[in-house]
Design a protein around this motif. Structure first.
Motif, PDB file in Angstrom:
ATOM      1  N   TYR A  38      17.343  20.716  13.748  1.00  0.00           N
ATOM      2  CA  TYR A  38      16.365  20.594  12.324  1.00  0.00           C
ATOM      3  C   TYR A  38      17.310  20.539  11.138  1.00  0.00           C
ATOM      4  N   ASN A  48       2.789  22.342  12.838  1.00  0.00           N
ATOM      5  CA  ASN A  48       4.007  21.657  12.896  1.00  0.00           C
ATOM      6  C   ASN A  48       5.016  21.695  12.128  1.00  0.00           C
ATOM      7  N   ASN A  49       4.543  21.696  10.686  1.00  0.00           N
ATOM      8  CA  ASN A  49       5.435  21.916   9.657  1.00  0.00           C
ATOM      9  C   ASN A  49       5.811  23.185   9.586  1.00  0.00           C
ATOM     10  N   ASP A  82      -2.476  19.627   6.423  1.00  0.00           N
ATOM     11  CA  ASP A  82      -1.315  19.650   5.435  1.00  0.00           C
ATOM     12  C   ASP A  82      -1.308  18.348   4.685  1.00  0.00           C
ATOM     13  N   SER A 135       6.827  15.404   6.075  1.00  0.00           N
ATOM     14  CA  SER A 135       6.772  16.832   5.593  1.00  0.00           C
ATOM     15  C   SER A 135       7.334  18.044   6.589  1.00  0.00           C
ATOM     16  N   ASN A 136       7.554  17.310   7.961  1.00  0.00           N
ATOM     17  CA  ASN A 136       8.061  18.081   8.848  1.00  0.00           C
ATOM     18  C   ASN A 136       9.585  18.088   9.169  1.00  0.00           C
ATOM     19  N   ASP A 137      10.230  17.554   8.171  1.00  0.00           N
ATOM     20  CA  ASP A 137      11.625  17.194   8.391  1.00  0.00           C
ATOM     21  C   ASP A 137      12.163  17.795   7.018  1.00  0.00           C
ATOM     22  N   ARG A 193      -0.290  21.284   9.965  1.00  0.00           N
ATOM     23  CA  ARG A 193       0.339  22.610   9.240  1.00  0.00           C
ATOM     24  C   ARG A 193       1.077  23.314  10.101  1.00  0.00           C
ATOM     25  N   ASP A 218       6.561  25.406  11.723  1.00  0.00           N
ATOM     26  CA  ASP A 218       7.380  25.720  12.799  1.00  0.00           C
ATOM     27  C   ASP A 218       8.710  24.984  12.575  1.00  0.00           C
ATOM     28  N   HIS A 219       8.731  23.691  12.022  1.00  0.00           N
ATOM     29  CA  HIS A 219       9.983  23.000  11.668  1.00  0.00           C
ATOM     30  C   HIS A 219      10.719  23.948  10.591  1.00  0.00           C
ATOM     31  N   TYR A 220      10.017  24.389   9.538  1.00  0.00           N
ATOM     32  CA  TYR A 220      10.572  25.284   8.556  1.00  0.00           C
ATOM     33  C   TYR A 220      11.080  26.588   8.949  1.00  0.00           C
ATOM     34  N   THR A 258       0.728  14.929  10.264  1.00  0.00           N
ATOM     35  CA  THR A 258       1.511  16.008  10.697  1.00  0.00           C
ATOM     36  C   THR A 258       0.680  17.341  10.520  1.00  0.00           C
TER      37      THR A 258
END
Length: 277
Positions: free
Chosen positions: A59, A44-45, A95, A233-235, A42, A47-49, A40
């Motif tokens: 999300y 993408n992470n 990441d 890590s992106n959830d 960085r 963006d989800h945060y 995954t």
């Protein structure tokens, strides 16, 4: 205490799997990229945060969050709980997930599952939104629970709906008493909390523990059910839910590697459950 590596405690499609030591599991997590330098990105992470901080329902995984979870708060929590890079200036590229955080959370999850299974007549509910990856862990835990006298609840089997975003009728189906979402004969990946909400509404008995991921875990935690789960890590939702006390344990890991890569992790978790009973 290190468990002897010759002790098989679970099985995979290829046969018995020995329990790794903590160091062996750590090496395996890094080698298979379940943790360490994960796939995954960085971008993408982050963006989800941001999406979670903006309260995008997709999300949130069915959780309602307290005020104050701004983007930088979410990033700081994910650095602490998951091991992503803490520096907000790191905006692209690689990441990480800290393998020691993964193992620590596995041990805590094992303790909680074991404590539940130690009680006669324990009731558990299993569900996954990742049938191509995490299903293998859920199936092993469900088999273990049955072997130790637990009852696995299977509410709302066959319940169906047409959700936004895909326009197709999907239904709840169980494999090995693990709930998943079926789309015309195939189990599908989903973040949607709606199926778990339907399962909760159909429950005749309260489960002593829910073991799940994605929206299945979020909806259970939001309903006040004792819940442990897995998250990538992106959830970030389940990690925030844990910080707010709605999720008991969230295990950070890449949730979409080859299913056989999870075998040593599963053996380690099963051993912790058994030891805690």
């Amino acid at each position: 205490m290190t468990v002897p590596t010759t002790l098989p405690t679970t099985t995979s499609t290829t046969g018995p799997v020995a329990v790794p030591s903590r160091d062996e599991l750590r090496d395996h997590l890094l080698r298979t990229r379940i943790a360490g330098d994960v796939a995954t990105s960085r971008e993408n992470n982050l963006d989800h945060y941001r999406s979670l901080a903006n309260r995008d329902p997709y999300y949130l995984f069915g959780l309602t969050l307290a005020e104050g979870w701004a983007y930088r708060d979410v990033l700081a929590l994910m650095a602490k709980s998951c091991g992503v890079v803490a520096d907000p200036a790191h905006r692209e590229g690689q990441d990480t997930i800290d393998p020691d955080r993964t193992i620590d959370a596995l041990e805590e999850m094992g303790e909680r599952i074991g404590a539940v299974l130690a009680a006669p007549g324990a009731r558990l509910l299993f569900a996954t939104g990742h049938p191509t990856g995490l299903l293998t862990i859920h199936l092993a835990l469900a088999r273990l629970a049955v072997q130790h006298g637990a009852r696995l609840l299977t509410p709302a089997e066959g319940w169906s709906y047409v959700g936004t975003g895909f326009g197709r009728r999907r239904r709840i189906r169980y494999l090995g008493d693990v709930a998943m979402l079926d789309d015309h004969g195939g189990f599908v990946h989903t973040h949607d909390p709606t199926p778990m909400e339907a399962m909760i509404a159909a429950l005749e008995e309260r489960p002593d523990l829910v073991v799940a991921d994605h929206g299945w875990a979020g909806a259970a935690g939001e309903a006040g059910l004792p819940t442990v789960g897995f998250a990538d890590s992106n959830d970030p939702a389940l990690f925030v839910g844990e910080a707010e006390g709605k999720i008991q344990v969230t295990v950070p890991l890449d949730d979409n590697v080859l299913p056989r890569y999870y075998d040593p992790l599963t053996a380690y978790l099963v051993s912790r459950v058994t030891r805690a009973m």
